[in-house]
Design an enzyme around this catalytic site. Structure first.
Site, short mmCIF file in Angstrom:
data_model
loop_
_atom_site.label_atom_id
_atom_site.label_comp_id
_atom_site.label_asym_id
_atom_site.label_seq_id
_atom_site.Cartn_x
_atom_site.Cartn_y
_atom_site.Cartn_z
CB CYS A 93 -0.91 0.00 1.23
SG CYS A 93 -1.92 1.50 1.36
CB CYS A 229 -5.79 3.19 -3.74
SG CYS A 229 -4.94 1.63 -4.03
#
Length: 292
Positions: A93, A229
């Site tokens: 991430c 994201c």
């Protein structure tokens, strides 16, 4: 537990996380930080709330670290043990790893000045080099964007063609002229399970300036729609460059939670943006219950 465990809340462009400081792996060993507890922590009504959980732990205390890091295990003192809100493990991430480094700095575990050249951090997507910028933000070398086919995302009664891109985790980056605000992402988009057997993050992208500036919304597997994201921003930037006939360049990426910058170069993708700690506290025994 003999003492109340500390917790932090933070975000990167409003992609938010519950952060569990556990340098020596004694507070949240694997048997304790199970999927059910992760779901409780991320619950926005009955827990702390977040898109995921980040455990800040040394790599030597993570059972699967040797398998995912290989010969880089010794070079990665720290491991980002990342869990999705549904309790599943996640490979990587970009927003989370910037916050991870910010926590290492603010907790006094790393010196910020020494981080400007970058430090290696272990993830389940492999080692990643993360660094601090003089203006207070952070950058991360996300590794190369790897296309692996084309697919379609189905949102309601609409179909969006996209490029399948791996950033250590799978993405389907769909460029569209549709009004992004009009799309219903309360349900996860449907996709081809043969192309994405482990699920996929879906990006819906408007091009604002060809090969230079985009905006997107994203539905993350195991989470749902998020405000940002990092890996999705990288996949979207790469898809926008390919659509412009290029495979290199810098793209400004606007997400609902703010702005990121993605530089795509041979063999690498560098994501830059902010990381913010919001609060610090402890988990109460009443909430943890006797089983914890």
């Amino acid at each position: 537990m003999t003492s109340a465990p500390r917790v932090l809340i933070g975000h990167g462009t409003e992609n938010d996380f519950v952060v569990l400081p556990d340098p020596d792996g004694t507070v949240w060993p694997e048997r304790r930080l199970d999927a059910a507890l992760v779901r409780r922590l991320c619950d926005r009504r009955a827990g702390l709330g977040g898109d995921g959980v980040l455990r800040v732990v040394r790599s030597v205390h993570v059972p699967d670290a040797p398998a995912v890091l290989g010969e880089d295990l010794q070079a990665c003192e720290w491991f980002m043990d990342h869990r999705n809100a549904d309790g599943s493990t996640a490979e990587m991430c970009g927003n989370g790893i910037r916050l991870f480094l910010h926590v290492l700095v603010t907790e006094g575990l790393l010196d910020r000045g020494a981080c400007e050249a970058g430090v290696l951090v272990g993830t389940r997507g492999g080692p990643r080099r993360v660094g601090a910028t003089p203006d207070g933000a952070y950058w991360v070398d996300m590794g190369p964007a790897r296309p692996f086919g084309k697919g379609e995302a189905h949102v309601g009664d609409r179909t969006f063609a996209g490029l399948a891109v791996s950033m250590g985790n799978p993405h389907l980056a769909c460029l569209t002229e549709a009004d992004l605000a009009s799309l219903d992402l309360t349900r996860a988009p449907e996709f081809d399970p043969e192309l994405f057997p482990d699920g996929v993050n879906v990006e819906l992208i408007n091009v604002l300036e060809a090969g230079r500036h985009i905006r997107l919304r994203v539905s993350e597997r195991g989470v749902g729609e998020t405000r940002s994201c990092g890996t999705g921003a990288c996949a979207a930037a790469y898809a926008a460059l390919v659509d412009d006939g290029r495979t290199e360049g810098t793209v400004v990426v606007d997400v609902p939670g703010g702005r990121l910058s993605v530089r795509v170069a041979p063999g690498t993708t560098v994501l830059a943006g902010p990381a913010v700690l919001v609060s610090a506290g402890v988990l109460c025994a009443e909430w943890l219950g006797p089983q914890r």
